[in-house]
Design a protein around this motif. Structure first.
Motif, PDB file in Angstrom:
ATOM      1  N   TRP A  83       0.834  -1.206   0.000  1.00 14.90           N
ATOM      2  CA  TRP A  83       0.000   0.000   0.000  1.00 14.90           C
ATOM      3  C   TRP A  83       0.868   1.256   0.000  1.00 14.90           C
ATOM      4  O   TRP A  83       0.492   2.274  -0.595  1.00 14.90           O
ATOM      5  CB  TRP A  83      -0.929   0.004   1.209  1.00 14.90           C
ATOM      6  CG  TRP A  83      -1.983  -1.054   1.127  1.00 14.90           C
ATOM      7  CD1 TRP A  83      -2.123  -2.149   1.912  1.00 14.90           C
ATOM      8  CD2 TRP A  83      -3.065  -1.120   0.169  1.00 14.90           C
ATOM      9  NE1 TRP A  83      -3.219  -2.894   1.519  1.00 14.90           N
ATOM     10  CE2 TRP A  83      -3.808  -2.286   0.459  1.00 14.90           C
ATOM     11  CE3 TRP A  83      -3.464  -0.310  -0.884  1.00 14.90           C
ATOM     12  CZ2 TRP A  83      -4.923  -2.662  -0.277  1.00 14.90           C
ATOM     13  CZ3 TRP A  83      -4.571  -0.677  -1.616  1.00 14.90           C
ATOM     14  CH2 TRP A  83      -5.288  -1.836  -1.313  1.00 14.90           C
ATOM     15  N   SER A 119      -6.132   2.886   0.477  1.00 17.41           N
ATOM     16  CA  SER A 119      -5.017   2.657   1.399  1.00 17.41           C
ATOM     17  C   SER A 119      -5.233   3.321   2.745  1.00 17.41           C
ATOM     18  O   SER A 119      -4.598   2.937   3.730  1.00 17.41           O
ATOM     19  CB  SER A 119      -3.715   3.165   0.773  1.00 17.41           C
ATOM     20  OG  SER A 119      -3.789   4.561   0.530  1.00 17.41           O
ATOM     21  N   GLN A 125      -9.240  -1.779   2.271  1.00 16.26           N
ATOM     22  CA  GLN A 125      -8.085  -2.624   1.969  1.00 16.26           C
ATOM     23  C   GLN A 125      -8.476  -4.098   2.005  1.00 16.26           C
ATOM     24  O   GLN A 125      -8.050  -4.888   1.156  1.00 16.26           O
ATOM     25  CB  GLN A 125      -6.968  -2.362   2.981  1.00 16.26           C
ATOM     26  CG  GLN A 125      -6.328  -0.997   2.847  1.00 16.26           C
ATOM     27  CD  GLN A 125      -5.210  -0.796   3.857  1.00 16.26           C
ATOM     28  OE1 GLN A 125      -4.728  -1.744   4.458  1.00 16.26           O
ATOM     29  NE2 GLN A 125      -4.815   0.448   4.055  1.00 16.26           N
ATOM     30  N   SER A 129      -8.271  -6.527  -1.154  1.00 13.76           N
ATOM     31  CA  SER A 129      -7.489  -7.756  -1.008  1.00 13.76           C
ATOM     32  C   SER A 129      -8.343  -8.980  -1.320  1.00 13.76           C
ATOM     33  O   SER A 129      -7.870  -9.933  -1.959  1.00 13.76           O
ATOM     34  CB  SER A 129      -6.928  -7.857   0.410  1.00 13.76           C
ATOM     35  OG  SER A 129      -6.057  -6.775   0.691  1.00 13.76           O
TER      36      SER A 129
END
Length: 290
Positions: A83, A119, A125, A129
Protein backbone atom coordinates in the motif's frame (compact mmCIF):
# COMPACT_ATOMS: atom_id res chain seq x y z
CA UNK A 1 14.60 7.14 29.11
CA UNK A 2 13.32 9.04 26.11
CA UNK A 3 12.09 7.03 23.13
CA UNK A 4 14.12 7.11 19.93
CA UNK A 5 12.97 9.58 17.21
CA UNK A 6 12.08 6.62 15.01
CA UNK A 7 9.85 5.24 17.75
CA UNK A 8 8.09 8.56 18.16
CA UNK A 9 7.52 8.75 14.43
CA UNK A 10 6.08 5.23 14.44
CA UNK A 11 3.65 6.20 17.17
CA UNK A 12 2.74 9.39 15.28
CA UNK A 13 2.16 7.63 11.95
CA UNK A 14 0.13 4.88 13.60
CA UNK A 15 -2.02 7.32 15.62
CA UNK A 16 -5.69 7.73 14.78
CA UNK A 17 -5.31 11.52 14.50
CA UNK A 18 -2.67 11.14 11.81
CA UNK A 19 -4.82 8.65 9.91
CA UNK A 20 -7.85 10.95 10.09
CA UNK A 21 -5.78 13.91 8.90
CA UNK A 22 -4.55 11.89 5.92
CA UNK A 23 -8.11 10.88 5.14
CA UNK A 24 -9.25 14.52 5.16
CA UNK A 25 -6.40 15.49 2.81
CA UNK A 26 -7.34 12.68 0.42
CA UNK A 27 -10.99 13.78 0.38
CA UNK A 28 -10.02 17.43 -0.22
CA UNK A 29 -7.73 16.39 -3.08
CA UNK A 30 -10.44 14.28 -4.68
CA UNK A 31 -12.97 17.12 -4.42
CA UNK A 32 -10.52 19.61 -5.96
CA UNK A 33 -9.93 17.29 -8.93
CA UNK A 34 -13.68 17.23 -9.52
CA UNK A 35 -14.04 21.00 -9.18
CA UNK A 36 -11.27 21.57 -11.73
CA UNK A 37 -13.48 20.01 -14.41
CA UNK A 38 -15.83 23.02 -14.19
CA UNK A 39 -14.50 25.63 -16.64
CA UNK A 40 -16.55 28.46 -15.15
CA UNK A 41 -15.31 27.67 -11.67
CA UNK A 42 -11.74 27.48 -12.93
CA UNK A 43 -12.06 30.90 -14.55
CA UNK A 44 -13.23 32.44 -11.27
CA UNK A 45 -11.24 30.48 -8.70
CA UNK A 46 -8.59 28.69 -10.73
CA UNK A 47 -5.68 30.13 -8.74
CA UNK A 48 -7.20 29.09 -5.43
CA UNK A 49 -7.95 25.56 -6.64
CA UNK A 50 -4.44 25.13 -8.01
CA UNK A 51 -2.98 26.37 -4.73
CA UNK A 52 -5.07 23.87 -2.77
CA UNK A 53 -4.03 21.19 -5.22
CA UNK A 54 -0.33 21.83 -4.61
CA UNK A 55 -0.88 21.98 -0.85
CA UNK A 56 -2.53 18.55 -1.02
CA UNK A 57 0.39 17.18 -3.06
CA UNK A 58 2.82 18.67 -0.55
CA UNK A 59 0.99 17.01 2.34
CA UNK A 60 1.10 13.71 0.46
CA UNK A 61 4.86 14.14 0.10
CA UNK A 62 5.17 14.98 3.81
CA UNK A 63 3.21 11.86 4.72
CA UNK A 64 5.52 9.71 2.57
CA UNK A 65 8.59 11.35 4.13
CA UNK A 66 7.33 10.68 7.68
CA UNK A 67 6.57 7.06 6.86
CA UNK A 68 10.08 6.66 5.45
CA UNK A 69 11.69 8.45 8.39
CA UNK A 70 10.01 6.16 10.91
CA UNK A 71 12.32 3.37 9.68
CA UNK A 72 15.39 5.35 10.68
CA UNK A 73 18.46 4.31 8.71
CA UNK A 74 16.43 1.85 6.65
CA UNK A 75 13.94 4.06 4.77
CA UNK A 76 13.75 1.48 1.99
CA UNK A 77 11.53 -0.60 4.28
CA UNK A 78 8.79 1.86 3.41
CA UNK A 79 8.54 0.25 -0.03
CA UNK A 80 8.09 -3.25 1.38
CA UNK A 81 4.46 -2.45 2.13
CA UNK A 82 2.36 -2.80 -1.05
CA UNK A 83 0.00 0.00 0.00
CA UNK A 84 2.94 2.36 0.60
CA UNK A 85 4.23 1.57 -2.88
CA UNK A 86 0.74 2.28 -4.23
CA UNK A 87 0.61 5.65 -2.42
CA UNK A 88 4.10 6.60 -3.60
CA UNK A 89 3.21 5.81 -7.22
CA UNK A 90 0.19 8.11 -7.02
CA UNK A 91 2.39 10.83 -5.48
CA UNK A 92 4.89 10.55 -8.35
CA UNK A 93 2.03 10.78 -10.88
CA UNK A 94 0.76 13.94 -9.16
CA UNK A 95 4.22 15.51 -9.32
CA UNK A 96 4.64 14.92 -13.05
CA UNK A 97 4.50 18.13 -15.13
CA UNK A 98 1.19 18.72 -16.92
CA UNK A 99 2.47 20.63 -19.91
CA UNK A 100 2.97 19.56 -23.49
CA UNK A 101 1.13 16.95 -25.52
CA UNK A 102 0.50 14.72 -22.53
CA UNK A 103 -1.19 17.39 -20.41
CA UNK A 104 -4.66 15.89 -20.72
CA UNK A 105 -3.40 12.40 -19.92
CA UNK A 106 -1.49 13.53 -16.84
CA UNK A 107 -4.45 15.55 -15.58
CA UNK A 108 -6.58 12.47 -16.02
CA UNK A 109 -4.06 10.39 -14.06
CA UNK A 110 -4.27 12.83 -11.16
CA UNK A 111 -7.77 11.65 -10.45
CA UNK A 112 -6.09 8.47 -9.18
CA UNK A 113 -5.44 10.30 -5.92
CA UNK A 114 -9.04 9.46 -5.01
CA UNK A 115 -7.92 5.81 -4.97
CA UNK A 116 -5.81 6.64 -1.93
CA UNK A 117 -9.00 6.19 0.06
CA UNK A 118 -8.38 2.48 -0.37
CA UNK A 119 -5.02 2.66 1.40
CA UNK A 120 -6.36 5.04 4.06
CA UNK A 121 -9.35 2.90 5.08
CA UNK A 122 -8.52 -0.59 6.41
CA UNK A 123 -11.99 -1.89 5.51
CA UNK A 124 -11.49 -0.95 1.88
CA UNK A 125 -8.08 -2.62 1.97
CA UNK A 126 -9.73 -5.85 3.10
CA UNK A 127 -12.29 -5.57 0.28
CA UNK A 128 -9.65 -4.95 -2.38
CA UNK A 129 -7.49 -7.76 -1.01
CA UNK A 130 -10.49 -10.07 -1.16
CA UNK A 131 -11.09 -9.14 -4.79
CA UNK A 132 -7.48 -9.90 -5.69
CA UNK A 133 -7.59 -13.18 -3.80
CA UNK A 134 -10.73 -14.19 -5.66
CA UNK A 135 -9.22 -13.57 -9.11
CA UNK A 136 -8.00 -17.16 -9.68
CA UNK A 137 -11.34 -18.66 -8.69
CA UNK A 138 -13.19 -16.02 -10.67
CA UNK A 139 -11.13 -17.01 -13.68
CA UNK A 140 -12.48 -20.55 -13.50
CA UNK A 141 -16.02 -19.30 -13.00
CA UNK A 142 -15.54 -16.99 -15.98
CA UNK A 143 -14.26 -19.91 -18.05
CA UNK A 144 -17.37 -21.88 -17.13
CA UNK A 145 -19.51 -18.89 -18.09
CA UNK A 146 -17.69 -18.58 -21.42
CA UNK A 147 -18.34 -22.26 -22.12
CA UNK A 148 -22.02 -21.74 -21.32
CA UNK A 149 -22.17 -18.75 -23.68
CA UNK A 150 -20.50 -20.70 -26.47
CA UNK A 151 -22.86 -23.68 -26.18
CA UNK A 152 -25.96 -21.50 -26.12
CA UNK A 153 -24.68 -19.27 -28.94
CA UNK A 154 -24.08 -22.22 -31.26
CA UNK A 155 -27.48 -23.65 -30.32
CA UNK A 156 -29.15 -20.29 -30.91
CA UNK A 157 -27.62 -19.93 -34.37
CA UNK A 158 -28.84 -23.40 -35.35
CA UNK A 159 -32.35 -22.87 -33.97
CA UNK A 160 -33.12 -19.21 -34.67
CA UNK A 161 -30.90 -18.05 -37.55
CA UNK A 162 -33.64 -18.22 -40.21
CA UNK A 163 -36.25 -16.58 -38.00
CA UNK A 164 -34.04 -13.87 -36.48
CA UNK A 165 -30.86 -13.16 -38.47
CA UNK A 166 -30.28 -9.88 -36.61
CA UNK A 167 -29.74 -11.53 -33.23
CA UNK A 168 -28.70 -15.04 -34.26
CA UNK A 169 -27.49 -14.70 -37.86
CA UNK A 170 -23.89 -15.55 -36.89
CA UNK A 171 -21.92 -16.73 -33.90
CA UNK A 172 -20.66 -13.29 -32.96
CA UNK A 173 -24.17 -11.83 -33.13
CA UNK A 174 -25.48 -14.66 -31.01
CA UNK A 175 -22.79 -14.08 -28.39
CA UNK A 176 -23.61 -10.38 -28.27
CA UNK A 177 -27.33 -11.10 -28.03
CA UNK A 178 -26.72 -13.53 -25.17
CA UNK A 179 -24.67 -10.90 -23.39
CA UNK A 180 -27.67 -8.60 -23.65
CA UNK A 181 -29.87 -11.38 -22.30
CA UNK A 182 -27.61 -12.12 -19.34
CA UNK A 183 -27.70 -8.43 -18.35
CA UNK A 184 -31.53 -8.69 -18.38
CA UNK A 185 -31.77 -5.67 -20.70
CA UNK A 186 -35.04 -6.18 -22.65
CA UNK A 187 -34.20 -9.85 -23.01
CA UNK A 188 -37.89 -10.74 -23.26
CA UNK A 189 -38.10 -8.94 -26.62
CA UNK A 190 -35.54 -11.33 -28.09
CA UNK A 191 -37.38 -14.27 -26.57
CA UNK A 192 -40.76 -13.15 -27.97
CA UNK A 193 -39.27 -12.91 -31.47
CA UNK A 194 -38.43 -16.60 -31.30
CA UNK A 195 -41.66 -17.58 -29.55
CA UNK A 196 -44.10 -15.80 -31.89
CA UNK A 197 -41.97 -15.49 -35.04
CA UNK A 198 -40.34 -12.44 -36.53
CA UNK A 199 -43.32 -11.89 -38.83
CA UNK A 200 -45.66 -11.47 -35.84
CA UNK A 201 -43.40 -9.89 -33.25
CA UNK A 202 -41.72 -7.33 -35.50
CA UNK A 203 -38.04 -6.46 -35.13
CA UNK A 204 -37.32 -2.75 -34.71
CA UNK A 205 -35.63 -1.42 -37.87
CA UNK A 206 -34.63 -4.83 -39.26
CA UNK A 207 -31.36 -4.79 -41.16
CA UNK A 208 -32.05 -8.13 -42.80
CA UNK A 209 -35.19 -9.84 -43.99
CA UNK A 210 -35.86 -13.11 -42.13
CA UNK A 211 -35.37 -16.12 -44.39
CA UNK A 212 -38.07 -18.22 -42.81
CA UNK A 213 -40.14 -16.61 -40.02
CA UNK A 214 -41.06 -19.38 -37.65
CA UNK A 215 -42.73 -19.41 -34.24
CA UNK A 216 -41.20 -21.76 -31.67
CA UNK A 217 -43.08 -21.01 -28.45
CA UNK A 218 -41.95 -23.94 -26.31
CA UNK A 219 -38.39 -24.18 -27.60
CA UNK A 220 -37.87 -20.41 -27.51
CA UNK A 221 -39.17 -20.08 -23.96
CA UNK A 222 -37.14 -23.07 -22.72
CA UNK A 223 -33.97 -21.76 -24.39
CA UNK A 224 -34.08 -18.27 -22.91
CA UNK A 225 -35.48 -19.12 -19.49
CA UNK A 226 -32.83 -21.81 -18.96
CA UNK A 227 -30.07 -19.48 -20.12
CA UNK A 228 -31.23 -16.69 -17.79
CA UNK A 229 -31.40 -19.09 -14.85
CA UNK A 230 -27.96 -20.57 -15.54
CA UNK A 231 -26.20 -17.45 -16.79
CA UNK A 232 -27.62 -14.93 -14.34
CA UNK A 233 -28.78 -16.68 -11.20
CA UNK A 234 -26.33 -19.56 -10.90
CA UNK A 235 -23.23 -17.74 -12.17
CA UNK A 236 -23.97 -14.65 -10.11
CA UNK A 237 -24.26 -16.77 -6.98
CA UNK A 238 -20.97 -18.47 -7.84
CA UNK A 239 -19.23 -15.10 -8.18
CA UNK A 240 -20.74 -13.90 -4.89
CA UNK A 241 -19.69 -17.10 -3.16
CA UNK A 242 -16.12 -16.77 -4.39
CA UNK A 243 -15.91 -13.13 -3.25
CA UNK A 244 -17.40 -13.89 0.17
CA UNK A 245 -14.95 -16.74 0.70
CA UNK A 246 -12.01 -14.54 -0.28
CA UNK A 247 -13.27 -11.74 1.97
CA UNK A 248 -13.38 -14.06 4.95
CA UNK A 249 -9.78 -15.09 4.23
CA UNK A 250 -8.72 -11.44 3.91
CA UNK A 251 -10.43 -10.53 7.19
CA UNK A 252 -8.71 -13.43 8.96
CA UNK A 253 -5.33 -12.30 7.64
CA UNK A 254 -6.04 -8.68 8.65
CA UNK A 255 -6.83 -9.77 12.19
CA UNK A 256 -3.48 -11.54 12.41
CA UNK A 257 -1.58 -8.43 11.32
CA UNK A 258 -0.25 -6.10 14.03
CA UNK A 259 -0.25 -2.34 13.49
CA UNK A 260 3.07 -0.47 13.85
CA UNK A 261 1.84 1.35 16.97
CA UNK A 262 0.78 -1.86 18.67
CA UNK A 263 4.02 -3.52 17.61
CA UNK A 264 5.93 -0.68 19.23
CA UNK A 265 3.94 -1.00 22.47
CA UNK A 266 4.58 -4.76 22.54
CA UNK A 267 8.31 -4.16 22.02
CA UNK A 268 8.37 -1.64 24.89
CA UNK A 269 6.54 -4.06 27.17
CA UNK A 270 9.00 -6.83 26.27
CA UNK A 271 11.92 -4.50 27.06
CA UNK A 272 10.37 -3.65 30.41
CA UNK A 273 9.84 -7.33 31.22
CA UNK A 274 13.42 -8.06 30.22
CA UNK A 275 14.72 -5.35 32.57
CA UNK A 276 12.62 -6.70 35.41
CA UNK A 277 13.83 -10.22 34.73
CA UNK A 278 17.46 -9.06 34.86
CA UNK A 279 16.72 -7.25 38.12
CA UNK A 280 15.16 -10.38 39.63
CA UNK A 281 18.13 -12.46 38.52
CA UNK A 282 20.47 -9.92 40.09
CA UNK A 283 18.64 -10.13 43.43
CA UNK A 284 18.67 -13.92 43.33
CA UNK A 285 22.38 -13.92 42.57
CA UNK A 286 23.12 -11.50 45.42
CA UNK A 287 21.05 -13.56 47.90
CA UNK A 288 22.90 -16.71 46.91
CA UNK A 289 26.23 -15.00 47.53
CA UNK A 290 25.05 -13.90 50.96
Amino acid sequence: MRPEPENRLQVLVASSRFQRAVLVVILVGAIVVGLETDRGLMERHGTLLKTIDWVVIGLFALEAALKMAQHGKRPYRYFREPWNLFDFTILVVCLLPVGGHFAAVLRLLRVLRALRLVSALPRLQILVSALFKSMPSMGYVGLLLLLLFYIYAVTGVVLFRDNDPIHFGSLDRALLSLFRVVTLEDWTDIMYIQMFGSDVFAIDNPAEVPVNPQAQPILGAAYFVSFVLLGTMVMLNLFIGVVIGSMQEAQAEAQLQISPGRRQRIAEELDELTRRLHAVRGRIASENLD
